[in-house]
Design an enzyme around this catalytic site. Structure first.
Site, PDB file in Angstrom:
ATOM      1  CG  ASP A  36       9.389   0.051   6.261  1.00  0.00           C
ATOM      2  OD1 ASP A  36       8.350  -0.840   5.784  1.00  0.00           O
ATOM      3  OD2 ASP A  36       9.737  -1.025   6.772  1.00  0.00           O
ATOM      4  CB  VAL A  69      -1.108  -0.503   1.258  1.00  0.00           C
ATOM      5  CG1 VAL A  69      -1.433   1.458   1.064  1.00  0.00           C
ATOM      6  CG2 VAL A  69      -2.081  -1.069   0.784  1.00  0.00           C
ATOM      7  CB  THR A 114      -4.699  -3.368  10.374  1.00  0.00           C
ATOM      8  OG1 THR A 114      -4.842  -3.490   8.726  1.00  0.00           O
ATOM      9  CG2 THR A 114      -4.230  -1.983  11.001  1.00  0.00           C
ATOM     10  CB  CYS A 139      -8.146  -7.343   1.509  1.00  0.00           C
ATOM     11  SG  CYS A 139      -7.047  -6.033   1.580  1.00  0.00           S
ATOM     12  CB  THR A 174      -7.806  -1.642   6.458  1.00  0.00           C
ATOM     13  OG1 THR A 174      -7.796  -1.689   6.029  1.00  0.00           O
ATOM     14  CG2 THR A 174      -9.634  -3.214   6.627  1.00  0.00           C
TER      15      THR A 174
END
Length: 467
Positions: A72, A53, A122, A297, A157
């Site tokens: 990161d 993402v 997440t 997802c 998310t």
């Protein structure tokens, strides 16, 4: 030291905050909208989390002439990006080598950004509860380094309420500042689709939200400058958060229906695809295909929605049932394999089975959250000799992830059955007759997604099964 109002004023004098300016009042810092595209392009954006993402997002902003800091905590990832290597496989080496992006593991660089976009994983825990530890950690890191006047946008998310209830307290505790006065918060759910060139960052409408109308305007302007498809302004952060998990929960439920349908029809000895083809002639029939539901997802987001709903006292039974159905599909695929081997008069513990495609979806090499591993685990219980091959995934990573031998070069020789689990393009073009000639006598083909023509497979001598 906590920044004072004068500190913020001096900082904003040094560099304008994109399309927003800071108005110093006795109550703190407020946001006013400024219609000036050039000034926004002069803003610096820090993307926290450079995965599937975050990295495309950083590249997209850089390609739109923003100065971008890619941050990161993974030193290997950052080193590869600094060397000009695309770590996602969805972009290109040339794309990540943009001069307007700097990659770093040094969190101090966050202080140079007017906007900080958090795009960290997440996942769910072993008990299917949401794991927001990465969001909490990112909030602490960003809060400890960001400057007054910064706008923080969460893209990860989460369940509805997470931005205000989880992220904002971490930002405030680490910074000593107050959201809405000294810094600002928005939420824009990611809609990344790995392996899908037609639905990149600029091609898909972006849902945006902000803690106030002024923040919403600013966040919308920011994303409109990089998303050609435009933005949808959600009326609240919680609506934007919910929209993300609802998108994938809807897909999960629809796939669960056709998965359950396929199992039911299998017991009736009726071909599922023939039924779907016939039903699909009605104008309002929705086309969903049965199969394994993996990835980051669809099999994850329903748990976020269920968790939050249960916290508020409502038990969403349909969502939970859909998850159970889809989680049972690897076992069904293994059962089809065993039945096919028996039909071919094979002794299970003497059988050799080749699993083609190990990643969670065609066209990508990501092995995480792949449900193929559960198919492998079940077949291993029968002492079947298993080998695997994936033309995209790293063989060493596949060997570590899956409990089977992974081929580096594809060989069909002397296998009793093929499980075509993930239909990469390389597999959909195979010649059934040529493959059958390399296999043992009376081979079986378990074609999970129906990628190979059944008639051609049967004519080639396969015992054919599909979900």
């Amino acid at each position: 030291m906590t920044p004072t109002i004068s500190d913020t004023e001096n900082r904003m004098d040094e560099r304008t905050h994109g399309r927003q300016v800071v108005d110093q009042t006795e109550s703190g810092t407020t946001l006013e909208h400024v219609e000036d595209d050039q000034r926004t392009r002069e803003a610096t954006i820090c993307v926290v989390g450079l995965g599937y993402v975050g990295l495309p997002l950083a590249v997209g902003f850089a390609q739109s002439n923003y100065q971008v800091i890619g941050y990161d905590v993974d030193e290997t990832t950052v080193e590869r990006l600094q060397d000009g290597e695309d770590t996602t496989g969805d972009l290109s080496d040339a794309a990540v080598q943009n001069d307007d992006i700097s990659y770093t593991t040094n969190a101090t660089a966050i202080s140079d950004a007017e906007y900080v976009v958090i795009a960290v994983p997440t996942p769910i825990r072993d008990d299917d509860r949401p794991d927001l530890s990465f969001v909490e950690s990112a909030g602490t890191t960003v809060g400890s380094k960001m400057s007054a006047g910064t706008t923080v946008i969460l893209e990860s998310t989460v369940y509805p309420g997470s931005t205000r209830e989880v992220l904002v307290p971490k930002l405030e505790d680490a910074s000593g500042m107050t959201a809405g006065e000294d810094f600002f918060v928005g939420y824009s759910p990611e809609r990344a689709t790995p392996g899908d060139e037609e639905h990149g960052l600029s091609d898909v409408v972006k849902v945006v939200s902000g803690q106030t109308e002024a923040v919403l305007d600013d966040v919308a302007d920011l994303y409109e400058s990089v998303v050609d498809a435009g933005v949808h302004r959600a009326p609240s952060i919680e609506v934007a958060e919910a929209s993300k998990v609802v998108e994938n929960t809807q897909r999960d439920l629809n796939i669960a229906f056709v998965n359950e349908l396929s199992v039911a029809l299998e017991h009736m000895d009726v071909d599922t695809q023939d039924v779907l083809d016939a039903a699909g002639t009605k104008w309002n029939f929705h086309d969903y295909q049965p199969g394994l539901v993996g990835g980051h997802c669809i099999p994850v987001d329903p748990y976020f929605l269920s968790y939050r709903s249960e916290q508020e006292g409502f038990d969403p039974e349909l969502m939970q049932t859909g998850r159970k159905v889809n989680e049972a599909m690897p076992g069904h695929v293994a059962d089809l394999t065993i039945k096919a081997l028996n039909q071919c008069h094979k002794t299970l513990r003497d059988s050799r089975v080749l699993v083609l495609g190990l990643s969670y979806k065609p066209g990508v090499g990501d092995l995480r959250s792949s449900k193929v591993s559960k198919v492998v685990d079940t077949l291993n219980e029968y002492d079947i000799h298993l080998e695997g091959f994936d033309p995209i995934a790293n063989p060493d990573a596949a060997t570590e992830t899956f409990d089977l031998e992974v081929q580096e070069n594809l060989s069909f020789e002397d296998f009793d059955a093929i499980v075509l689990a993930t239909p990469h393009d390389e597999f959909t073009q195979i010649d059934p007759e040529a493959v059958a000639s390399e296999l043992a006598d009376d081979p079986a083909l378990i074609d999970v997604s129906g990628a190979i023509d059944e008639d051609e497979a049967v004519d080639a001598g396969f015992t054919y099964r599909r979900v």
